[in-house]
Design an enzyme around this catalytic site. Sequence first.
Site, PDB file in Angstrom:
ATOM      1  CD  GLU A  50      -2.060   2.163   0.881  1.00 46.94           C
ATOM      2  OE1 GLU A  50      -2.626   2.750  -0.061  1.00 46.94           O
ATOM      3  OE2 GLU A  50      -1.343   2.761   1.705  1.00 46.94           O
ATOM      4  CB  CYS A  81       1.926  -3.086  -7.437  1.00 41.31           C
ATOM      5  SG  CYS A  81       0.190  -2.617  -7.272  1.00 41.31           S
ATOM      6  NE  ARG A 113      -1.937   5.404  -3.710  1.00 44.72           N
ATOM      7  CZ  ARG A 113      -2.965   5.531  -2.874  1.00 44.72           C
ATOM      8  NH1 ARG A 113      -3.715   6.610  -2.866  1.00 44.72           N
ATOM      9  NH2 ARG A 113      -3.245   4.570  -2.030  1.00 44.72           N
ATOM     10  NE  ARG A 142      -6.801  -0.804  -3.193  1.00 48.16           N
ATOM     11  CZ  ARG A 142      -5.895  -0.914  -2.216  1.00 48.16           C
ATOM     12  NH1 ARG A 142      -5.650  -2.073  -1.655  1.00 48.16           N
ATOM     13  NH2 ARG A 142      -5.256   0.144  -1.785  1.00 48.16           N
TER      14      ARG A 142
END
EC number: 4.3.3.6
Length: 173
Positions: A50, A81, A113, A142
Site C-alpha cells: 500500500e 505495483c 494509483r 487495485r
Amino acid sequence: MSAPRIGVLALQGDTREHLAALREAGAESMPVRRRGELEAVDGLVIPGGESTTMSHLLKDLDLLEPLRGLLADGLPAYGACAGMILLASEILDAGAGGREALPLRAIDMTVRRNAFGRQVDSFEGDIAFAGLDGPVRAVFIRAPWVERAGDGVEVLARAAGHVVAVAGIEPDA
C-alpha cells in the site's frame, strides 16, 4: 566478479518471494529495513503493498530522503505495483489528510494509483512485455497505470490500453 547485492525493501509486500527470486537468478539478496542496509546494496526492489503506508514507513524509519538521494545518484531500482507508484516523479490520486503516497522521483513519469478500480475490479491476464518472447501473466489488484512517461522512459508493457510497465533509461546508456 561477485554477484550483485540486491536489497528488497522489507516494509510490506512479497519480500520473501522477491528475495528467493533474486537468489535463484544468482544475486546476493537481503531485506532492507534500515539505513545501513539501504546503503549496503547495489540495487533495490520495492515490492507491492500500500503506497501511502509504505511512504510513511519510509519517512518514519528515516529512509525516505536517503533513498531519494541514492536513487538520484543512480541506484538501480525495480518497483512492482506500489513500488512503481513510489518510483514516479508525480503520483495522481496520492491520498489526502497527511496520508499521501510520497514520490521518490526516480523515474520521470506520472502514475495514477488504483487506476484500474477498486478491489472488486481486480483481474489477471496475459500481456505482451517488450524484450520477452511470450506473454507474461499479470495480476492487477487495485493496480496503477502510467499516465505520462517522460523522455528517457521506455514503455515495456500495456494492459487495457494503458502503460503498466516502464524502464527508466540512463542518459549514458
